[in-house]
Design an enzyme around this catalytic site. Structure first.
Site, mmCIF file in Angstrom:
data_model
loop_
_atom_site.group_PDB
_atom_site.id
_atom_site.type_symbol
_atom_site.label_atom_id
_atom_site.label_comp_id
_atom_site.label_asym_id
_atom_site.label_seq_id
_atom_site.Cartn_x
_atom_site.Cartn_y
_atom_site.Cartn_z
ATOM 1 N N ARG A 121 54.920 -64.326 112.273
ATOM 2 C CA ARG A 121 53.856 -63.872 111.346
ATOM 3 C C ARG A 121 54.296 -63.940 109.889
ATOM 4 O O ARG A 121 53.743 -63.267 109.026
ATOM 5 C CB ARG A 121 53.362 -62.466 111.697
ATOM 6 C CG ARG A 121 52.791 -62.399 113.089
ATOM 7 C CD ARG A 121 51.906 -61.186 113.291
ATOM 8 N NE ARG A 121 51.315 -61.250 114.615
ATOM 9 C CZ ARG A 121 51.905 -60.820 115.722
ATOM 10 N NH1 ARG A 121 53.103 -60.267 115.658
ATOM 11 N NH2 ARG A 121 51.301 -60.934 116.877
ATOM 12 N N LYS A 143 51.155 -74.008 98.121
ATOM 13 C CA LYS A 143 50.299 -74.729 99.073
ATOM 14 C C LYS A 143 51.211 -75.353 100.119
ATOM 15 O O LYS A 143 52.157 -76.075 99.773
ATOM 16 C CB LYS A 143 49.509 -75.832 98.370
ATOM 17 C CG LYS A 143 48.253 -75.344 97.689
ATOM 18 C CD LYS A 143 47.409 -76.529 97.245
ATOM 19 C CE LYS A 143 46.154 -76.069 96.525
ATOM 20 N NZ LYS A 143 45.371 -77.197 95.981
ATOM 21 N N GLU A 185 52.470 -87.422 88.242
ATOM 22 C CA GLU A 185 52.089 -86.002 88.236
ATOM 23 C C GLU A 185 52.520 -85.327 86.927
ATOM 24 O O GLU A 185 51.916 -84.341 86.505
ATOM 25 C CB GLU A 185 52.690 -85.276 89.444
ATOM 26 C CG GLU A 185 52.354 -85.902 90.804
ATOM 27 C CD GLU A 185 50.978 -85.528 91.366
ATOM 28 O OE1 GLU A 185 50.201 -84.851 90.666
ATOM 29 O OE2 GLU A 185 50.683 -85.932 92.514
ATOM 30 N N LYS A 227 52.165 -75.761 85.478
ATOM 31 C CA LYS A 227 51.679 -75.449 86.823
ATOM 32 C C LYS A 227 51.768 -73.950 87.098
ATOM 33 O O LYS A 227 50.855 -73.367 87.694
ATOM 34 C CB LYS A 227 52.444 -76.244 87.890
ATOM 35 C CG LYS A 227 51.934 -75.872 89.280
ATOM 36 C CD LYS A 227 51.845 -76.977 90.263
ATOM 37 C CE LYS A 227 51.179 -76.468 91.551
ATOM 38 N NZ LYS A 227 51.234 -77.397 92.640
ATOM 39 N N GLU A 237 42.752 -71.270 94.205
ATOM 40 C CA GLU A 237 41.779 -72.294 93.795
ATOM 41 C C GLU A 237 40.345 -71.792 93.951
ATOM 42 O O GLU A 237 39.481 -72.481 94.483
ATOM 43 C CB GLU A 237 42.009 -73.554 94.640
ATOM 44 C CG GLU A 237 41.596 -74.822 93.925
ATOM 45 C CD GLU A 237 42.134 -76.090 94.610
ATOM 46 O OE1 GLU A 237 43.351 -76.179 94.850
ATOM 47 O OE2 GLU A 237 41.324 -76.975 94.881
ATOM 48 N N ARG A 242 42.630 -74.058 89.139
ATOM 49 C CA ARG A 242 43.653 -74.788 89.902
ATOM 50 C C ARG A 242 43.133 -76.155 90.339
ATOM 51 O O ARG A 242 43.907 -77.101 90.489
ATOM 52 C CB ARG A 242 44.110 -73.965 91.113
ATOM 53 C CG ARG A 242 45.260 -74.626 91.843
ATOM 54 C CD ARG A 242 46.037 -73.703 92.764
ATOM 55 N NE ARG A 242 47.136 -74.431 93.364
ATOM 56 C CZ ARG A 242 48.136 -73.908 94.037
ATOM 57 N NH1 ARG A 242 48.168 -72.605 94.221
ATOM 58 N NH2 ARG A 242 49.092 -74.653 94.540
ATOM 59 N N ASN A 246 43.875 -81.422 90.560
ATOM 60 C CA ASN A 246 43.483 -82.553 91.405
ATOM 61 C C ASN A 246 42.992 -83.751 90.589
ATOM 62 O O ASN A 246 42.422 -84.692 91.156
ATOM 63 C CB ASN A 246 42.402 -82.132 92.401
ATOM 64 C CG ASN A 246 42.928 -81.107 93.392
ATOM 65 O OD1 ASN A 246 44.097 -81.162 93.762
ATOM 66 N ND2 ASN A 246 42.090 -80.162 93.790
ATOM 67 N N HIS A 249 42.880 -87.268 91.951
ATOM 68 C CA HIS A 249 43.148 -87.203 93.390
ATOM 69 C C HIS A 249 41.961 -87.677 94.241
ATOM 70 O O HIS A 249 42.163 -88.137 95.357
ATOM 71 C CB HIS A 249 43.555 -85.791 93.802
ATOM 72 C CG HIS A 249 44.979 -85.452 93.421
ATOM 73 N ND1 HIS A 249 45.435 -85.487 92.118
ATOM 74 C CD2 HIS A 249 46.052 -85.090 94.167
ATOM 75 C CE1 HIS A 249 46.708 -85.149 92.090
ATOM 76 N NE2 HIS A 249 47.113 -84.908 93.315
ATOM 77 N N HIS A 253 42.684 -90.477 96.520
ATOM 78 C CA HIS A 253 42.581 -90.277 97.971
ATOM 79 C C HIS A 253 41.897 -91.488 98.624
ATOM 80 O O HIS A 253 42.330 -91.972 99.678
ATOM 81 C CB HIS A 253 41.781 -89.001 98.250
ATOM 82 C CG HIS A 253 41.549 -88.739 99.702
ATOM 83 N ND1 HIS A 253 42.445 -88.042 100.481
ATOM 84 C CD2 HIS A 253 40.537 -89.103 100.522
ATOM 85 C CE1 HIS A 253 41.991 -87.997 101.722
ATOM 86 N NE2 HIS A 253 40.830 -88.625 101.773
ATOM 87 N N HIS A 267 51.683 -91.608 97.276
ATOM 88 C CA HIS A 267 50.716 -90.621 96.791
ATOM 89 C C HIS A 267 50.623 -90.620 95.253
ATOM 90 O O HIS A 267 49.531 -90.701 94.678
ATOM 91 C CB HIS A 267 51.097 -89.233 97.316
ATOM 92 C CG HIS A 267 50.267 -88.125 96.777
ATOM 93 N ND1 HIS A 267 48.945 -87.937 97.147
ATOM 94 C CD2 HIS A 267 50.538 -87.150 95.870
ATOM 95 C CE1 HIS A 267 48.453 -86.891 96.498
ATOM 96 N NE2 HIS A 267 49.400 -86.405 95.721
#
Ligand code: NAD
Ligand code: GLY
Length: 368
Positions: A121, A143, A185, A227, A237, A242, A246, A249, A253, A267
């Site tokens: 947990r 994340k 980035e 960041k 987000e 936040r 992206n 992205h 993507h 990426h």
């Protein structure tokens, strides 16, 4: 040496940025050991290039490593390797109060973070990122994820690390192409809300990619500060701030999906081309000047990053690429929020982009 705090109340943590800090891991990380043992998860490449430094540093503080080695590559962010990792951690009798070290790039960081968030947990983890992408982005902000058959990063959690140790000299063993992809980035932070930093990138990006220690450390610190501020403001987000991270992205993507999420387009390379497309699309909508879009394209091109469909090895037509976007996890209530720009350093989230128009734009790009 710089220490950046991510201010999240009881989940706050420090990020230490210092060249050579991996060699003093005894002083910095031994406190996370239990009974003189620290569990370190890494991949094969990083084990060969950087684990001996961590090991030597910890030995100096009478701490031994229990290593867990996983294969390098995006495929490791899978159910199979998650299960393998959890079983290995359980076999090592990890307890809820223990800390697991993630030594590697975004793949290891995302996988270990997710495993730590569900093991018994939830146990603690420390990020020791060794790619530029992980140092400026994925190791900060909590994340975590693995990939699903339906898409990338679709199974995951928010789980903040207890500490992040960034040693820029670990990049000395990183292949140049990976460093360049991570640099996309870095540029992103300038484009989001810091025009002065983008201008710095234009002046010093080449030095950074040539391995100049000062340029590298400066870019990492500035990116991490940017960041950390965004994450402290919008950890999950929810406010939209936040989501600015992206930038590039959604286009990226689609390009990554079209190239099969393969080595054909890393990426960060997809993000680079995606940012150039986002700026050119913004210019086409009359939101930002053609000059700003050209500056973005020219800088990415000058450092050898993909900046359009052909340099990203993408041949698909507009509707096909938009079809890929519809599988993006950023889809919400049937609409796809787009990050557009009013200029360099003036990115914003738009929820009323017509996908048919995006498809037409991509067809124009394809014909150009
Ligand atoms: P990666 O972890 O696959 O590392 C790239 C390659 O470099 C691998 O082959 C790795 O073994 C090797 N490597 C790493 N460090 C090295 C070193 N110092 N010396 C030699 N080789 C080294 O890829 P990445 O680009 O770091 O991360 C990509 C992943 O990050 C993707 O899965 C992406 O989804 C994720 N990501 C997550 C976030 C987040 O916020 N959690 C943000 C951006 C990206
Ligand atoms: N890399 C996107 C985020 O951390 O939100």
């Amino acid at each position: 040496m710089a220490i950046v705090n991510v201010a999240l109340g009881e989940r706050s943590y420090d990020i230490l940025i210092e060249s050579g800090s991996l060699d003093r891991s005894g002083a910095l990380l031994a406190k996370y050991a239990r009974k003189g043992r620290l569990v370190v998860v890494t991949d094969d490449n990083v084990a060969a290039a950087q684990l001996p430094r961590l090991d030597a540093g910890l030995r100096a503080a009478e701490t031994r490593i229990a290593p867990i080695l996983l294969p390098a590559g995006e495929q490791t962010k899978s159910w199979h390797h998650l299960e393998q990792l959890l079983d290995a951690l359980l076999a090592l009798e990890i307890e809820r109060g223990d800390h697991v070290i993630a030594l590697g790039g975004g793949v290891i960081g995302d996988l270990v973070g997710f495993a730590a968030s569900i093991l018994k947990r939830g146990c603690h983890f420390v990020q020791v990122p060794t790619t530029l992408l992980a140092q400026v982005d994925s190791s900060v902000g909590g994340k975590t994820a693995i990939n699903a058959k339906a898409g990338k990063n679709l199974i995951g959690s928010f789980h903040q690390p207890a500490f992040v140790l960034i040693d820029p000299t670990t990049l000395d063993s990183l292949p140049d192409r990976e460093t360049r992809a991570g640099y996309a980035e870095v540029v992103k932070y300038g484009l989001i809300d810091d025009a002065e930093f983008f201008a710095w990138c234009e002046r010093h990006g080449g030095d950074l990619l040539a391995g100049d220690p000062e340029a590298r450390t400066r870019a990492i610190e500035r990116s991490v500060r940017a960041k950390a501020a965004i994450v402290a403001d919008d950890e999950r987000e929810t406010s939209g701030r936040r989501a600015l991270l992206n930038l590039g992205h959604t286009f990226g993507h689609a390009l990554e999906a079209d190239t099969g999420f393969s080595d054909m387009l890393l990426h960060g390379e997809g993000v680079a081309a995606g940012m150039a497309l986002a700026f050119r699309y913004s210019a086409r909508l009359g939101l930002c000047s053609a000059g700003d879009a050209e500056r973005v394209t020219a800088h990415l091109k000058s450092v050898g990053l993909p900046h359009d469909l052909s340099s990203a090895h993408v041949t698909a037509d507009g509707p096909t690429l938009v079809g890929h976007m519809l599988h993006d996890k950023k889809m919400a209530a049937g609409t796809l929020p787009f990050l557009l720009a009013r200029g360099i350093g003036q990115t914003f989230l738009s929820k009323d982009v017509a996908l048919s128009d995006v498809a037409a734009f991509l067809d124009e790009e394809r014909a150009a």
